[in-house]
Design a protein around this motif. Structure first.
Motif, mmCIF file in Angstrom:
data_model
loop_
_atom_site.group_PDB
_atom_site.id
_atom_site.type_symbol
_atom_site.label_atom_id
_atom_site.label_comp_id
_atom_site.label_asym_id
_atom_site.label_seq_id
_atom_site.Cartn_x
_atom_site.Cartn_y
_atom_site.Cartn_z
ATOM 1 N N ARG A 1 -0.565 -9.812 16.478
ATOM 2 C CA ARG A 1 -0.157 -10.589 15.312
ATOM 3 C C ARG A 1 1.198 -11.243 15.546
ATOM 4 O O ARG A 1 2.046 -10.711 16.275
ATOM 5 C CB ARG A 1 -0.059 -9.684 14.086
ATOM 6 C CG ARG A 1 -1.312 -8.878 13.786
ATOM 7 C CD ARG A 1 -1.091 -7.993 12.562
ATOM 8 N NE ARG A 1 0.090 -7.165 12.703
ATOM 9 C CZ ARG A 1 0.668 -6.485 11.714
ATOM 10 N NH1 ARG A 1 0.168 -6.568 10.495
ATOM 11 N NH2 ARG A 1 1.726 -5.739 11.935
ATOM 12 N N ASP B 1 4.272 -9.152 14.889
ATOM 13 C CA ASP B 1 4.582 -8.062 15.821
ATOM 14 C C ASP B 1 5.417 -8.605 16.981
ATOM 15 O O ASP B 1 5.016 -8.572 18.146
ATOM 16 C CB ASP B 1 3.289 -7.422 16.335
ATOM 17 C CG ASP B 1 2.573 -6.617 15.267
ATOM 18 O OD1 ASP B 1 3.236 -6.169 14.314
ATOM 19 O OD2 ASP B 1 1.339 -6.437 15.373
ATOM 20 N N ASN C 1 -3.191 -5.644 15.602
ATOM 21 C CA ASN C 1 -2.087 -4.965 14.918
ATOM 22 C C ASN C 1 -1.410 -3.971 15.862
ATOM 23 O O ASN C 1 -1.719 -2.784 15.878
ATOM 24 C CB ASN C 1 -2.601 -4.267 13.665
ATOM 25 C CG ASN C 1 -1.467 -3.840 12.742
ATOM 26 O OD1 ASN C 1 -0.371 -3.516 13.194
ATOM 27 N ND2 ASN C 1 -1.740 -3.849 11.449
ATOM 28 N N ASN D 1 0.706 -1.011 14.163
ATOM 29 C CA ASN D 1 -0.073 0.156 13.761
ATOM 30 C C ASN D 1 -0.470 1.011 14.960
ATOM 31 O O ASN D 1 -0.565 2.244 14.862
ATOM 32 C CB ASN D 1 -1.325 -0.275 13.002
ATOM 33 C CG ASN D 1 -1.055 -0.492 11.526
ATOM 34 O OD1 ASN D 1 0.081 -0.414 11.075
ATOM 35 N ND2 ASN D 1 -2.095 -0.797 10.766
#
Length: 225
Positions: free
Chosen positions: A50, A53, A152, A155
Protein backbone atom coordinates in the motif's frame (compact mmCIF):
# COMPACT_ATOMS: atom_id res chain seq x y z
CA UNK A 1 -66.59 -5.51 -30.17
CA UNK A 2 -64.31 -7.24 -27.71
CA UNK A 3 -61.10 -8.98 -28.87
CA UNK A 4 -61.21 -12.74 -28.81
CA UNK A 5 -59.24 -14.77 -26.27
CA UNK A 6 -56.80 -15.81 -29.05
CA UNK A 7 -56.28 -12.19 -29.99
CA UNK A 8 -55.50 -11.21 -26.42
CA UNK A 9 -52.90 -13.99 -26.19
CA UNK A 10 -51.33 -12.90 -29.49
CA UNK A 11 -51.04 -9.32 -28.24
CA UNK A 12 -49.46 -10.45 -24.98
CA UNK A 13 -46.95 -12.61 -26.83
CA UNK A 14 -46.01 -9.65 -29.05
CA UNK A 15 -45.36 -7.48 -26.00
CA UNK A 16 -43.07 -10.15 -24.51
CA UNK A 17 -41.10 -10.47 -27.76
CA UNK A 18 -40.62 -6.69 -27.97
CA UNK A 19 -39.43 -6.59 -24.35
CA UNK A 20 -36.89 -9.34 -25.01
CA UNK A 21 -35.55 -7.52 -28.09
CA UNK A 22 -35.11 -4.33 -26.09
CA UNK A 23 -33.34 -6.25 -23.29
CA UNK A 24 -30.75 -7.86 -25.55
CA UNK A 25 -30.29 -5.02 -28.04
CA UNK A 26 -26.56 -4.06 -28.12
CA UNK A 27 -25.60 -0.94 -26.17
CA UNK A 28 -22.32 0.73 -25.44
CA UNK A 29 -19.78 -1.05 -23.21
CA UNK A 30 -21.41 -0.13 -19.90
CA UNK A 31 -18.94 -2.31 -17.95
CA UNK A 32 -15.79 -0.64 -19.27
CA UNK A 33 -13.67 1.18 -16.68
CA UNK A 34 -14.42 4.86 -16.36
CA UNK A 35 -11.83 7.02 -18.09
CA UNK A 36 -9.35 8.87 -15.93
CA UNK A 37 -8.79 12.59 -16.04
CA UNK A 38 -6.28 12.08 -18.86
CA UNK A 39 -8.78 10.08 -20.91
CA UNK A 40 -7.09 6.70 -20.32
CA UNK A 41 -8.96 3.82 -18.72
CA UNK A 42 -8.18 3.37 -15.03
CA UNK A 43 -6.27 0.26 -13.98
CA UNK A 44 -6.84 -1.99 -10.97
CA UNK A 45 -3.48 -3.74 -11.29
CA UNK A 46 -2.32 -5.23 -7.98
CA UNK A 47 0.58 -3.67 -6.12
CA UNK A 48 3.20 -5.15 -3.81
CA UNK A 49 2.35 -2.83 -0.92
CA UNK A 50 0.00 0.00 0.00
CA UNK A 51 1.08 3.58 -0.63
CA UNK A 52 0.71 4.41 3.07
CA UNK A 53 3.20 1.69 4.00
CA UNK A 54 6.16 3.97 3.34
CA UNK A 55 9.56 3.65 5.07
CA UNK A 56 8.66 6.26 7.70
CA UNK A 57 5.40 4.51 8.64
CA UNK A 58 7.00 1.07 8.72
CA UNK A 59 10.17 2.02 10.63
CA UNK A 60 8.77 1.61 14.18
CA UNK A 61 6.99 -1.62 13.20
CA UNK A 62 10.20 -3.01 11.74
CA UNK A 63 12.13 -2.12 14.86
CA UNK A 64 9.59 -3.91 17.06
CA UNK A 65 9.33 -6.97 14.82
CA UNK A 66 13.15 -7.36 14.70
CA UNK A 67 13.12 -9.76 11.76
CA UNK A 68 16.21 -11.64 10.67
CA UNK A 69 18.00 -10.14 7.64
CA UNK A 70 16.85 -11.30 4.23
CA UNK A 71 19.23 -13.68 2.44
CA UNK A 72 21.72 -12.01 0.14
CA UNK A 73 23.35 -13.13 -3.10
CA UNK A 74 26.69 -11.69 -1.98
CA UNK A 75 29.25 -14.44 -1.63
CA UNK A 76 26.78 -17.17 -2.56
CA UNK A 77 28.48 -20.09 -4.31
CA UNK A 78 26.91 -21.17 -7.61
CA UNK A 79 24.88 -17.95 -7.73
CA UNK A 80 24.62 -18.38 -11.50
CA UNK A 81 22.38 -21.39 -10.96
CA UNK A 82 19.54 -18.99 -10.11
CA UNK A 83 18.90 -18.60 -13.86
CA UNK A 84 17.09 -21.97 -13.72
CA UNK A 85 14.64 -20.67 -11.13
CA UNK A 86 11.09 -19.56 -12.04
CA UNK A 87 11.81 -16.66 -9.66
CA UNK A 88 14.75 -15.43 -11.75
CA UNK A 89 14.67 -11.67 -12.21
CA UNK A 90 11.98 -11.04 -9.59
CA UNK A 91 12.93 -8.46 -6.97
CA UNK A 92 11.08 -7.70 -3.76
CA UNK A 93 11.22 -5.47 -0.72
CA UNK A 94 12.63 -7.11 2.39
CA UNK A 95 9.95 -6.82 5.07
CA UNK A 96 12.52 -6.48 7.83
CA UNK A 97 14.51 -3.50 6.57
CA UNK A 98 13.09 -2.32 3.23
CA UNK A 99 16.12 -3.38 1.18
CA UNK A 100 15.72 -4.85 -2.30
CA UNK A 101 16.04 -8.62 -2.67
CA UNK A 102 16.60 -10.54 -5.90
CA UNK A 103 14.95 -13.64 -4.51
CA UNK A 104 16.29 -16.24 -6.94
CA UNK A 105 19.85 -14.97 -6.62
CA UNK A 106 19.57 -14.74 -2.84
CA UNK A 107 18.38 -18.35 -2.53
CA UNK A 108 20.74 -19.89 -5.11
CA UNK A 109 23.31 -22.42 -4.01
CA UNK A 110 21.32 -23.90 -1.13
CA UNK A 111 17.99 -25.77 -0.77
CA UNK A 112 15.23 -23.43 0.34
CA UNK A 113 11.82 -23.49 1.98
CA UNK A 114 9.71 -20.55 0.73
CA UNK A 115 6.47 -20.01 2.62
CA UNK A 116 3.59 -17.93 1.22
CA UNK A 117 1.35 -16.37 3.85
CA UNK A 118 -0.82 -13.33 4.63
CA UNK A 119 -1.60 -11.42 7.80
CA UNK A 120 -5.29 -12.43 7.72
CA UNK A 121 -4.63 -16.18 7.25
CA UNK A 122 -5.52 -18.24 10.33
CA UNK A 123 -3.59 -21.41 9.42
CA UNK A 124 -0.57 -19.22 8.61
CA UNK A 125 -0.59 -17.91 12.17
CA UNK A 126 -0.26 -21.48 13.47
CA UNK A 127 2.30 -22.50 10.87
CA UNK A 128 4.81 -19.62 11.03
CA UNK A 129 6.14 -20.51 14.52
CA UNK A 130 6.54 -24.10 13.29
CA UNK A 131 8.61 -22.89 10.33
CA UNK A 132 10.78 -20.81 12.63
CA UNK A 133 11.39 -23.86 14.81
CA UNK A 134 12.37 -25.82 11.71
CA UNK A 135 14.68 -23.02 10.54
CA UNK A 136 16.51 -23.05 13.87
CA UNK A 137 16.83 -26.81 13.64
CA UNK A 138 18.04 -26.74 10.01
CA UNK A 139 20.68 -24.07 10.59
CA UNK A 140 22.75 -23.40 7.47
CA UNK A 141 21.59 -26.56 5.67
CA UNK A 142 18.35 -24.99 4.37
CA UNK A 143 17.27 -21.39 3.84
CA UNK A 144 13.79 -20.56 5.13
CA UNK A 145 12.14 -17.37 3.90
CA UNK A 146 8.56 -16.08 4.02
CA UNK A 147 6.64 -14.25 1.30
CA UNK A 148 3.81 -11.97 2.46
CA UNK A 149 1.14 -12.04 -0.26
CA UNK A 150 -1.07 -9.12 0.77
CA UNK A 151 -0.43 -5.40 0.11
CA UNK A 152 -0.86 -4.50 3.81
CA UNK A 153 2.78 -4.70 4.91
CA UNK A 154 2.11 -2.88 8.18
CA UNK A 155 -0.28 -5.61 9.29
CA UNK A 156 2.28 -8.24 8.30
CA UNK A 157 4.85 -6.71 10.64
CA UNK A 158 2.32 -6.39 13.46
CA UNK A 159 1.26 -10.02 13.11
CA UNK A 160 4.86 -11.27 13.06
CA UNK A 161 5.42 -9.36 16.29
CA UNK A 162 2.32 -10.97 17.79
CA UNK A 163 3.48 -14.43 16.70
CA UNK A 164 7.03 -13.76 17.97
CA UNK A 165 8.32 -14.95 14.61
CA UNK A 166 11.54 -13.42 13.26
CA UNK A 167 12.01 -15.30 9.98
CA UNK A 168 13.33 -13.23 7.07
CA UNK A 169 10.67 -12.37 4.52
CA UNK A 170 9.81 -10.37 1.44
CA UNK A 171 6.73 -8.33 0.54
CA UNK A 172 4.77 -9.62 -2.48
CA UNK A 173 1.31 -8.09 -2.36
CA UNK A 174 0.79 -8.70 -6.07
CA UNK A 175 1.35 -12.47 -5.74
CA UNK A 176 4.21 -12.71 -8.23
CA UNK A 177 5.85 -15.68 -6.50
CA UNK A 178 2.58 -17.57 -6.39
CA UNK A 179 2.08 -16.99 -10.13
CA UNK A 180 5.69 -17.77 -11.06
CA UNK A 181 5.66 -21.24 -9.51
CA UNK A 182 2.06 -22.04 -10.47
CA UNK A 183 0.88 -22.34 -6.88
CA UNK A 184 -2.88 -22.55 -6.24
CA UNK A 185 -4.67 -19.46 -4.96
CA UNK A 186 -4.79 -20.66 -1.35
CA UNK A 187 -2.74 -19.95 1.77
CA UNK A 188 -0.51 -21.09 3.24
CA UNK A 189 1.64 -22.56 0.48
CA UNK A 190 5.16 -23.90 0.94
CA UNK A 191 7.53 -24.09 -2.04
CA UNK A 192 10.58 -26.34 -1.86
CA UNK A 193 13.44 -25.12 -4.06
CA UNK A 194 16.53 -27.10 -5.01
CA UNK A 195 19.96 -25.51 -4.77
CA UNK A 196 19.84 -24.71 -8.51
CA UNK A 197 16.63 -22.71 -8.01
CA UNK A 198 14.28 -25.22 -9.63
CA UNK A 199 11.04 -26.16 -7.89
CA UNK A 200 11.08 -29.56 -6.20
CA UNK A 201 7.55 -29.39 -4.80
CA UNK A 202 4.66 -26.99 -4.17
CA UNK A 203 2.74 -27.89 -1.02
CA UNK A 204 -0.60 -26.07 -0.47
CA UNK A 205 -0.98 -27.27 3.11
CA UNK A 206 -0.29 -26.04 6.63
CA UNK A 207 2.40 -27.70 8.72
CA UNK A 208 1.73 -28.37 12.39
CA UNK A 209 5.18 -29.43 13.56
CA UNK A 210 8.83 -28.98 12.68
CA UNK A 211 9.00 -32.75 12.17
CA UNK A 212 6.41 -32.48 9.37
CA UNK A 213 8.49 -29.82 7.63
CA UNK A 214 11.66 -31.86 8.10
CA UNK A 215 9.96 -34.90 6.55
CA UNK A 216 9.05 -33.13 3.28
CA UNK A 217 12.45 -31.44 3.10
CA UNK A 218 14.08 -34.85 3.40
CA UNK A 219 11.70 -36.40 0.85
CA UNK A 220 11.83 -33.72 -1.86
CA UNK A 221 15.15 -31.97 -1.27
CA UNK A 222 17.18 -34.85 0.10
CA UNK A 223 18.27 -32.90 3.17
CA UNK A 224 17.91 -34.60 6.55
CA UNK A 225 17.76 -32.21 9.49
Amino acid sequence: MHPSSAGRWSLAALVVVIALIVAIWPRGNDDAPAPSATGAATSAAPVDRRAQDNPQALAPLRETAALDPCPSAAGTPAAGASADSPLAGLTFECVGDGSTVDLAAALAGKPAVVNLWAWWCGPCAEELPVLEEFAERAGDAVTVVTVHTDPNEANALSKLTDYDVHLPGVQDGSGRVQAAVGAPAVLPVTILLRADGSVAKVLPQPFRSADEVAAVVDEYLGVAV
